[in-house]
Design a protein around this motif. Structure first.
Motif, mmCIF file in Angstrom:
data_model
loop_
_atom_site.group_PDB
_atom_site.id
_atom_site.type_symbol
_atom_site.label_atom_id
_atom_site.label_comp_id
_atom_site.label_asym_id
_atom_site.label_seq_id
_atom_site.Cartn_x
_atom_site.Cartn_y
_atom_site.Cartn_z
ATOM 1 N N VAL A 66 -8.065 3.208 4.316
ATOM 2 C CA VAL A 66 -7.734 3.021 2.909
ATOM 3 C C VAL A 66 -8.633 3.972 2.124
ATOM 4 C CG1 VAL A 66 -7.586 1.409 0.986
ATOM 5 C CG2 VAL A 66 -7.109 0.609 3.322
ATOM 6 N N LEU A 67 -8.001 4.873 1.364
ATOM 7 C CA LEU A 67 -8.727 5.924 0.660
ATOM 8 C C LEU A 67 -8.544 5.804 -0.843
ATOM 9 C CD1 LEU A 67 -7.562 8.937 2.883
ATOM 10 C CD2 LEU A 67 -9.623 7.552 3.157
ATOM 11 N N ASP A 68 -9.452 6.434 -1.578
ATOM 12 C CA ASP A 68 -9.268 6.546 -3.023
ATOM 13 C C ASP A 68 -8.663 7.914 -3.324
ATOM 14 O OD1 ASP A 68 -11.329 8.454 -3.000
ATOM 15 O OD2 ASP A 68 -12.774 7.143 -3.978
ATOM 16 N N PHE A 100 -3.238 4.033 0.463
ATOM 17 C CA PHE A 100 -3.814 3.953 -0.877
ATOM 18 C C PHE A 100 -3.379 2.662 -1.545
ATOM 19 C CE2 PHE A 100 -3.271 8.271 0.454
ATOM 20 C CZ PHE A 100 -4.469 8.874 0.128
ATOM 21 N N LEU A 101 -4.253 2.113 -2.369
ATOM 22 C CA LEU A 101 -3.952 0.862 -3.056
ATOM 23 C C LEU A 101 -3.023 1.068 -4.250
ATOM 24 C CD1 LEU A 101 -7.513 -0.732 -2.957
ATOM 25 C CD2 LEU A 101 -5.584 -1.154 -1.412
ATOM 26 N N GLU A 102 -3.041 2.244 -4.835
ATOM 27 C CA GLU A 102 -2.231 2.550 -6.013
ATOM 28 C C GLU A 102 -1.538 3.892 -5.825
ATOM 29 O OE1 GLU A 102 -1.931 0.450 -8.516
ATOM 30 O OE2 GLU A 102 -3.490 -0.934 -7.825
ATOM 31 N N LYS A 103 -0.328 4.014 -6.353
ATOM 32 C CA LYS A 103 0.416 5.267 -6.229
ATOM 33 C C LYS A 103 -0.333 6.418 -6.899
ATOM 34 C CE LYS A 103 4.918 7.391 -6.763
ATOM 35 N NZ LYS A 103 6.304 7.232 -7.221
ATOM 36 N N GLU A 104 -0.955 6.155 -8.038
ATOM 37 C CA GLU A 104 -1.680 7.196 -8.749
ATOM 38 C C GLU A 104 -2.821 7.760 -7.896
ATOM 39 O OE1 GLU A 104 -0.997 4.122 -10.069
ATOM 40 O OE2 GLU A 104 0.700 4.849 -11.230
ATOM 41 N N GLU A 105 -3.504 6.884 -7.168
ATOM 42 C CA GLU A 105 -4.582 7.332 -6.277
ATOM 43 C C GLU A 105 -4.013 8.187 -5.147
ATOM 44 O OE1 GLU A 105 -8.143 6.654 -6.603
ATOM 45 O OE2 GLU A 105 -7.260 6.369 -8.584
ATOM 46 N N VAL A 138 0.862 -1.173 0.000
ATOM 47 C CA VAL A 138 0.000 0.000 0.000
ATOM 48 C C VAL A 138 0.901 1.226 0.000
ATOM 49 C CG1 VAL A 138 -1.965 -1.108 1.129
ATOM 50 C CG2 VAL A 138 -0.221 0.004 2.531
ATOM 51 N N TRP A 139 0.339 2.366 -0.346
ATOM 52 C CA TRP A 139 1.098 3.608 -0.443
ATOM 53 C C TRP A 139 0.724 4.544 0.692
ATOM 54 C CZ3 TRP A 139 4.888 4.320 -4.028
ATOM 55 C CH2 TRP A 139 4.973 3.338 -5.013
ATOM 56 N N VAL A 140 1.749 5.075 1.377
ATOM 57 C CA VAL A 140 1.541 6.021 2.468
ATOM 58 C C VAL A 140 2.476 7.210 2.267
ATOM 59 C CG1 VAL A 140 0.773 4.281 4.131
ATOM 60 C CG2 VAL A 140 3.204 4.847 3.974
ATOM 61 N N TYR A 192 -2.961 13.857 -2.668
ATOM 62 C CA TYR A 192 -1.869 14.527 -1.955
ATOM 63 C C TYR A 192 -2.301 15.854 -1.344
ATOM 64 C CZ TYR A 192 2.707 16.665 -1.146
ATOM 65 O OH TYR A 192 3.792 17.277 -0.579
ATOM 66 N N HIS A 193 -3.004 16.662 -2.103
ATOM 67 C CA HIS A 193 -3.393 17.995 -1.624
ATOM 68 C C HIS A 193 -4.442 17.955 -0.502
ATOM 69 C CE1 HIS A 193 -6.546 17.084 -4.511
ATOM 70 N NE2 HIS A 193 -7.278 18.003 -3.930
ATOM 71 N N ARG A 194 -5.051 16.812 -0.276
ATOM 72 C CA ARG A 194 -6.070 16.679 0.778
ATOM 73 C C ARG A 194 -5.479 16.258 2.128
ATOM 74 N NH1 ARG A 194 -11.422 16.129 -1.319
ATOM 75 N NH2 ARG A 194 -11.397 16.073 -3.587
ATOM 76 N N ILE A 195 -4.201 15.909 2.137
ATOM 77 C CA ILE A 195 -3.565 15.429 3.360
ATOM 78 C C ILE A 195 -2.887 16.589 4.069
ATOM 79 C CG2 ILE A 195 -1.782 13.900 4.283
ATOM 80 C CD1 ILE A 195 -2.334 12.026 1.916
#
Length: 100
Positions: free
Chosen positions: A84-86, A40-45, A11-13, A50-53
């Motif tokens: 886990v977010l989209d 996140f399940l995918e790096k692209e997601e 997963v991506w963090v 990014y801007h929401r974190i």
């Protein structure tokens, strides 16, 4: 999309201070008073969200992949849940981690 995350899955963090004293970036949800790590399940997601974190100003950060079981261990050790977010920041799965 099936959001069920299992051991052995990457997963991506968001990582603060990559390559130095790395810290997994966590968040706090005020209305439920819960601290969580966005994953996140995918790096692209992850990149889309990014801007929401909420991040510390002036500190370098980047998304990195981590094995799910390693993330669970870190979350447990530090009292965090895993969300886990989209790419839009929508919750796909909430992983409740027991506190030590």
């Amino acid at each position: 999309m099936n959001a069920t995350v299992t051991n052995g899955q990457w997963v991506w963090v968001l990582i603060q201070n990559p390559g130095q004293k790395e810290i997994i970036v966590g968040q706090h949800q005020e209305d439920e008073n819960v601290s969580f790590i966005p994953a996140f399940l995918e790096k692209e997601e992850a990149l889309k969200c990014y801007h929401r974190i909420a991040r510390e100003k002036g500190v370098k950060d980047e998304f990195q992949a981590i094995l799910f079981e390693d993330l669970v261990a870190q979350a447990e050790k530090n009292g965090f849940q895993i969300f886990v977010l989209d790419g839009e920041g929508n919750l796909l799965e909430r992983v409740t981690v027991p506190r030590r």
